[in-house]
Motif scaffolding. Structure first.
Motif, short mmCIF file in Angstrom:
data_model
loop_
_atom_site.label_atom_id
_atom_site.label_comp_id
_atom_site.label_asym_id
_atom_site.label_seq_id
_atom_site.Cartn_x
_atom_site.Cartn_y
_atom_site.Cartn_z
N ILE A 9 0.83 -1.20 0.00
CA ILE A 9 0.00 0.00 0.00
C ILE A 9 0.87 1.25 0.00
CG2 ILE A 9 -1.67 1.31 1.37
CD1 ILE A 9 -2.67 -1.42 2.44
N CYS A 11 3.06 2.44 -2.19
CA CYS A 11 4.46 2.29 -2.57
C CYS A 11 4.81 3.20 -3.74
CB CYS A 11 4.76 0.86 -2.95
SG CYS A 11 3.90 0.46 -4.45
N GLY A 12 3.82 3.70 -4.45
CA GLY A 12 4.09 4.59 -5.58
C GLY A 12 3.68 4.03 -6.93
N LYS A 13 2.69 3.17 -6.94
CA LYS A 13 2.21 2.62 -8.22
C LYS A 13 1.67 3.71 -9.13
CE LYS A 13 -0.79 -0.10 -6.44
NZ LYS A 13 -0.47 0.28 -5.06
N THR A 14 0.93 4.63 -8.52
CA THR A 14 0.29 5.68 -9.31
C THR A 14 1.35 6.51 -10.04
OG1 THR A 14 -1.49 5.67 -7.72
CG2 THR A 14 -1.39 7.56 -9.20
N GLU A 31 -6.05 1.48 -10.68
CA GLU A 31 -6.77 0.65 -9.71
C GLU A 31 -8.15 1.27 -9.49
OE1 GLU A 31 -5.09 -1.55 -5.74
OE2 GLU A 31 -4.78 0.58 -5.94
N TRP A 36 -14.27 1.28 -5.01
CA TRP A 36 -14.27 0.60 -3.70
C TRP A 36 -14.68 1.56 -2.59
CZ3 TRP A 36 -8.57 -1.35 -4.45
CH2 TRP A 36 -8.53 -2.15 -5.60
N MET A 48 -14.27 -2.11 5.58
CA MET A 48 -13.30 -3.19 5.79
C MET A 48 -12.24 -2.77 6.81
SD MET A 48 -10.12 -4.64 4.98
CE MET A 48 -9.45 -3.48 3.81
N LEU A 59 -15.75 -6.35 0.84
CA LEU A 59 -14.81 -5.59 0.01
C LEU A 59 -14.13 -6.48 -1.01
CD1 LEU A 59 -13.19 -3.00 -0.74
CD2 LEU A 59 -11.43 -3.83 0.81
N ARG A 84 -2.04 -3.40 -9.66
CA ARG A 84 -2.39 -4.67 -9.04
C ARG A 84 -3.10 -5.58 -10.05
NH1 ARG A 84 -1.14 -3.77 -3.85
NH2 ARG A 84 -1.73 -1.78 -2.94
N ARG A 146 0.02 11.09 2.34
CA ARG A 146 -1.09 11.32 1.42
C ARG A 146 -2.43 11.42 2.14
NH1 ARG A 146 -1.62 5.72 -1.79
NH2 ARG A 146 -2.59 4.52 -0.14
N GLU A 151 -7.52 5.10 5.49
CA GLU A 151 -6.29 4.38 5.82
C GLU A 151 -5.65 4.82 7.13
OE1 GLU A 151 -5.05 3.42 1.20
OE2 GLU A 151 -4.01 5.02 2.25
N ILE A 154 -4.39 2.08 9.58
CA ILE A 154 -3.47 1.00 9.18
C ILE A 154 -2.22 0.99 10.07
CG2 ILE A 154 -2.00 0.10 7.32
CD1 ILE A 154 -3.90 1.14 5.28
N1 DCP Z 1 -6.85 -2.76 -0.91
C1 DCP Z 1 -7.42 -3.84 -0.24
N2 DCP Z 1 -7.59 -5.02 -0.87
C2 DCP Z 1 -7.18 -5.19 -2.15
C3 DCP Z 1 -6.57 -4.12 -2.84
C4 DCP Z 1 -6.41 -2.91 -2.18
O1 DCP Z 1 -7.78 -3.71 0.93
N3 DCP Z 1 -7.36 -6.36 -2.74
C5 DCP Z 1 -6.74 -1.44 -0.24
C6 DCP Z 1 -5.39 -1.03 0.20
C7 DCP Z 1 -5.45 0.47 0.13
C8 DCP Z 1 -6.44 0.78 -0.95
O2 DCP Z 1 -7.16 -0.44 -1.17
O3 DCP Z 1 -5.94 1.00 1.35
C9 DCP Z 1 -5.81 1.25 -2.24
O4 DCP Z 1 -4.62 0.56 -2.51
P1 DCP Z 1 -3.24 1.33 -2.65
O5 DCP Z 1 -3.06 2.25 -1.54
O6 DCP Z 1 -2.19 0.36 -2.89
O7 DCP Z 1 -3.46 2.15 -3.99
P2 DCP Z 1 -2.81 3.49 -4.33
O8 DCP Z 1 -3.49 3.99 -5.55
O9 DCP Z 1 -2.86 4.41 -3.20
O10 DCP Z 1 -1.34 3.01 -4.64
P3 DCP Z 1 0.01 3.84 -4.67
O11 DCP Z 1 0.12 4.63 -3.42
O12 DCP Z 1 1.04 2.79 -4.74
O13 DCP Z 1 -0.06 4.68 -5.87
#
Ligand code: DCP
Length: 210
Positions: A9, A11-14, A31, A36, A48, A59, A84, A146, A151, A154
């Motif tokens: 969660i 990590c910087g995918k966006t 994503e 969601w 969730m 979820l 993902r 962010r 979140e 967490i």
């Molecule tokens: N999530 C979950 N179950 C999944 C997929 C995601 O509970 N099967 C949750 C985790 C995060 C939220 O959904 O709270 C969104 O996921 P990310 O934070 O990984 O997505 P981002 O877009 O924020 O990713 P990043 O910060 O890497 O750009």
């Protein structure tokens, strides 16, 4: 053909996907997190996090549906990247809920039946998994920065468990079957260094899906 970027969660995918969508002609499927957080006025992501035992199945059932939609959509364009995948949803997030005692066995079994049916009966090809490898501490730092409302609850331990599941699956390759080869990009560095690493890996990221 499709690529999946995978990691813990926040990590910087966006950033990764934005970089490649800006500097190449690939199609990017982000994503579906907005879904969601709001499906017909309901927020299963927040539920969730508030009560995983009660709402984890809710979820993850919806995540599985939206991911399946994304995979099917990815077949339409020539080259496509997504955040993902249906595989990480099951092998990381569902697995983590179950192993940590937060998902009742019957919920896990039902999700597994759905997952097995979908992956057996539908063609959801993935050509490359890009793993942005981050330490749980770095993810926590970015996640706090962010400041996404859902979140706030967490704990670091949660990020550590997800990290371990990712490492076992994508690096040690000792847990679940890989749907595609894996490209590991270390991702703890700051933005300029990350952009440099993305550029360095450009050919690997793009040609494996050509
Ligand atoms: N999530 C979950 N179950 C999944 C997929 C995601 O509970 N099967 C949750 C985790 C995060 C939220 O959904 O709270 C969104 O996921 P990310 O934070 O990984 O997505 P981002 O877009 O924020 O990713 P990043 O910060 O890497 O750009």
């Amino acid at each position: 053909l499709s690529n999946c970027s995978n990691c813990n969660i926040a990590c910087g995918k966006t950033t990764f996907l934005e970089y490649f969508s800006r500097t190449s002609s690939i199609e990017v499927l982000p994503e579906p997190i907005s879904k969601w957080r709001n499906v017909r006025g309901q927020n299963p992501l927040a539920l969730m996090y508030q009560d995983p035992v009660r709402w984890g199945l809710t979820l993850q059932t919806y995540v599985q549906l939206t991911m399946m939609e994304r995979h099917l959509k990815s077949l339409a364009g020539p080259v496509c990247m997504m955040e993902r995948s249906i595989f990480s949803a099951k092998y990381i997030f569902v697995e983590n809920l179950y192993r940590s005692g937060k998902m009742p066995e019957v919920d896990f079994v039902i999700l597994t039946e759905w997952f097995d049916w979908i992956t057996t009966n539908l063609h959801l090809p993935v050509d490359l998994i890009v793993y942005l490898q981050t330490s749980p501490e770095k993810c926590q730092e970015r996640q706090i920065q962010r400041c996404r409302e859902e979140e706030k609850v967490i704990p670091l331990d949660y990020l550590r468990s997800l990290h371990q599941l990712y490492e076992d699956w994508l690096v040690h390759q000792s847990s679940f079957k890989l749907p595609a080869p894996v490209l590991v990009i270390p991702a703890d560095q700051d933005l300029p260094e990350m952009l440099r690493l993305y550029e360095e890996n450009r050919d690997k990221v793009l040609t494996s899906s050509n």
